[in-house]
Design an enzyme around this catalytic site. Structure first.
Site, PDB file in Angstrom:
ATOM      1  CB  SER A 124      -1.001   0.027   1.275  1.00 18.20           C
ATOM      2  OG  SER A 124      -0.352  -0.233   2.556  1.00 18.20           O
ATOM      3  CG  ASP A 345      -2.765   5.219   8.028  1.00 17.30           C
ATOM      4  OD1 ASP A 345      -1.729   4.810   8.482  1.00 17.30           O
ATOM      5  OD2 ASP A 345      -3.339   5.097   6.951  1.00 17.30           O
ATOM      6  CG  HIS A 348      -0.836   4.074   4.417  1.00 16.61           C
ATOM      7  ND1 HIS A 348      -1.839   3.286   5.402  1.00 16.61           N
ATOM      8  CD2 HIS A 348      -0.608   3.130   3.500  1.00 16.61           C
ATOM      9  CE1 HIS A 348      -1.518   1.831   4.906  1.00 16.61           C
ATOM     10  NE2 HIS A 348      -0.869   1.747   3.894  1.00 16.61           N
TER      11      HIS A 348
END
Length: 368
Positions: A124, A345, A348
């Site tokens: 990702s 998060d 990311h």
């Protein structure tokens, strides 16, 4: 004569003192700007793209793109959409010490790589970088004819007017997860998907993010096969080294650098542990400024050593996009709670945001 010299020196000192004070003030003012130095390894003959500073730029230079107008951007990275109120994290520019980076121009990029195929291969974080590049280019040619598709783990954007294809192949471990009688097995010496990666003009590989996942649902496998040994678990750095060595052997055996430019996207750091930047009770949540240097308090993540060892031993030359240190400084650039699932998060990165700099550096490495 001695008195005359001393007398002149005294008045010279008095005359020079204001100039000295002014000079000291200018040095202090310069050093107090929002600049975050970084020292990294040299990658280019005359320019180390990864040794430099984050410089706060509040000028009128527009962003490379707006998240609301990019058709390829997934909600999980669109921090603005999910309510992030601050914008200073978008105003830091990376400035190498020894050279200037060309400003990215999506139309120039398309013209240079007309008729070519570019593929990101990885997890990702590859998705983060692939979406960033697609959005950066689209903003330069918003009226260009494009196609966008996703199927069987491959996402594809084609800028049809230029014949440029930009793809993402999702494979978090690079090596295979194979279905056996015992369940899903992470097989450290197997790459069966490699034929899909061939015939590209630029390949950007990445892996690590998933190697630290634990639990069958999170990691996606039940066992690890290490040669003839089938084990429930093993040291993840050792497993990463063996898996990445399998990838390196595949590249050495199958890819011609004269036809395909090879890159490895360096390890992307996380910011869950505030102790890494001397704030033990913090995570990335609520952070609105980078870590101000001259260095990042914590060392480089251990997998960076694995990447360096593997690349060093390869027969084919793979260019390391050495983004780790410059990204460690950007504790402010994660989605944190401003994401689709409203979790925290710190792995990311917001888009627009830091991955745009990764792509600016990729572009610089391709043309400088």
């Amino acid at each position: 004569m001695g008195y005359f010299n001393v007398h002149n020196l005294f008045f010279l000192f008095l005359f020079s003192l204001p100039l000295l004070v002014m000079s000291m003030h200018q040095v202090t003012a310069k050093s107090s700007k929002k600049v975050i130095p970084l020292k990294g390894r040299k990658q280019l003959t005359n320019c180390n793209l990864f040794s430099g500073s984050w410089v706060f730029d509040n000028s009128s230079n527009p962003l490379l793109y707006d998240s609301s107008t990019c058709p390829f951007l997934e909600p999980q990275f669109d921090c603005k959409k999910f309510g992030r109120p601050d914008t200073d994290y978008l105003k830091y520019s990376w400035k190498p010490d020894s050279c200037s980076i060309p400003r990215f121009n999506g139309e120039d990029f398309l013209n240079k790589w007309r008729g070519k195929k570019i593929m990101f291969v990885g997890d990702s974080l590859s998705l983060n970088m692939w979406e960033s590049l697609s959005c950066m280019i689209h903003a330069s040619v918003p009226n260009a004819v494009t196609s966008f598709s996703k199927r069987e783990g491959i996402a594809t954007v084609i800028f049809k007017d230029y014949g440029v294809t930009i793809q993402l192949y999702r494979t978090p471990y690079l090596v295979d997860i194979i279905k056996e009688d015992v369940g899903n097995v992470l097989t450290l010496d197997s790459i069966k998907a490699g034929n899909t990666w061939l015939n590209n003009d630029i390949l950007i590989f990445n892996s690590w993010h998933w190697w630290v996942h634990t639990g069958v649902e999170s990691q996606g496998w039940d066992y690890i096969r290490d040669g003839s040994n089938l084990v429930r678990n093993m040291d993840r750095l050792d497993a990463f080294y063996k898996g990445l060595t399998t990838w390196a052997n595949w590249v050495d055996a199958n890819v011609d650098p004269a036809k395909t430019k090879l890159f490895f996207q360096g390890i992307s750091p996380t910011h869950y542990q505030g102790g890494d930047w001397n704030e033990p009770k913090s995570t990335c949540s609520g952070e609105v400024e980078p870590v101000f240097g001259p260095t990042y308090p914590a060392p480089l993540p251990p997998p960076t050593d694995v990447v360096n060892r593997v690349l060093k031993n390869m027969k084919k030359q793979v260019y390391l996009l050495d983004i780790t240190l410059l990204s460690q400084l950007r504790k402010d650039a994660h989605p944190s709670v401003y994401t689709k699932d409203h979790g925290n998060d710190c792995s990311h990165w917001c888009l627009p945001g830091l991955p745009d700099t990764w792509n600016i550096l990729l572009n610089a490495a391709l043309i400088m």
